[in-house]
Design a protein around this motif. Sequence first.
Motif, PDB file in Angstrom:
ATOM      1  N   TRP A  36      -2.710  -0.106  -5.638  1.00  0.00           N
ATOM      2  CA  TRP A  36      -3.085  -0.766  -6.887  1.00  0.00           C
ATOM      3  C   TRP A  36      -4.396  -0.150  -7.364  1.00  0.00           C
ATOM      4  O   TRP A  36      -5.383  -0.106  -6.634  1.00  0.00           O
ATOM      5  N   GLN A  50      -6.390  -1.935  -3.941  1.00  0.00           N
ATOM      6  CA  GLN A  50      -5.696  -2.414  -2.740  1.00  0.00           C
ATOM      7  C   GLN A  50      -4.625  -1.420  -2.309  1.00  0.00           C
ATOM      8  O   GLN A  50      -3.906  -0.870  -3.142  1.00  0.00           O
ATOM      9  N   ASN A  93      -1.155  -1.115  -0.265  1.00  0.00           N
ATOM     10  CA  ASN A  93      -0.042  -1.961   0.159  1.00  0.00           C
ATOM     11  C   ASN A  93       0.927  -1.157   1.020  1.00  0.00           C
ATOM     12  O   ASN A  93       1.424  -0.117   0.592  1.00  0.00           O
ATOM     13  N   THR A 138       4.493  -1.405   2.824  1.00  0.00           N
ATOM     14  CA  THR A 138       5.712  -2.208   2.758  1.00  0.00           C
ATOM     15  C   THR A 138       6.522  -2.063   4.036  1.00  0.00           C
ATOM     16  O   THR A 138       6.846  -0.953   4.458  1.00  0.00           O
ATOM     17  N   SER A 188       4.440  -7.081   5.313  1.00  0.00           N
ATOM     18  CA  SER A 188       3.603  -6.107   4.616  1.00  0.00           C
ATOM     19  C   SER A 188       2.184  -6.165   5.156  1.00  0.00           C
ATOM     20  O   SER A 188       1.790  -7.124   5.828  1.00  0.00           O
ATOM     21  N   ASN A 214      -1.751  -5.533   3.556  1.00  0.00           N
ATOM     22  CA  ASN A 214      -2.575  -5.303   2.371  1.00  0.00           C
ATOM     23  C   ASN A 214      -4.006  -5.020   2.807  1.00  0.00           C
ATOM     24  O   ASN A 214      -4.591  -5.800   3.555  1.00  0.00           O
TER      25      ASN A 214
END
Length: 264
Positions: free
Chosen positions: A137, A145, A147, A149, A253, A255
């Motif tokens: 992001w 951020q 991420n 997955t 996930s 983060n």
Amino acid sequence: MSNLVSCQEKMSNSIYDKGFVIKDSLFYYNGNKITINESIDHFVKVIGKPDRIITDSEKVHFDKSWKWKNRYEAFENYEHKIIVSAAKQNNDYVDKQFNTIGDAVKELGQFDEYQNEKDELEIRQFYVWDNLGISIWVEKTRVVQVNITLLPPAIFRGFLFEDEDPEFKASFPKKLYSGEFTYNEKTVNLKSLKNLEWENFIKELDITDSKFDPPGDSKGWSREIRASDDLYAIFNRYKTTNETSPKIDVISSINIFSYGKKNN
């Protein structure tokens, strides 16, 4: 990619050369030091060119309000209706709705003050590496951020509201991360399905202690590493609670973000 970063940013110990690493208060990917809030350009040099860049922008919001000196105040709600609050002597308020400010003026008289505050248009981007299972992001070219997955996107999207904007839905990678994650010399290989099981994962990474509890009453649904104000990691859990559904209890996930000041 190692020739694109300085030797000082490269870790020499082979245990840290694969995947994501948090050691003390530092963050690495494949041995290369990376920092939340830095330019996305550095991440691209380290990780490689993204498969997709998704741009998502929120609509411009106008905060309209009116005041009558004789006790009335009004604002425009999200449906563009005018809500007038009339103060009583006991400090209680009674709200009345009008279709337009003109309708309110007909009943209450001309207002004395008017404000129209315009919020900035917020634009965010998601840099997506489909084959790596990673998305980042970004706001104003800075990383907000990272991420990672670990749950199939079809299940992930089940968490979202029906009216969630399509750009956000599109930000999920098409494949899952299957590399390694290391925290202070404890490494988990996420290619192994066994290691994706929640209890196995937090045990292997050694984050079962209460100091890794998230704030609030959701201790059973995530773990947190608070390496510093500039480096937080949240490990999210997905667990089925319906007895008729297949039993699933896995990490969904990871983060990684910062609570420090954003770079402008």
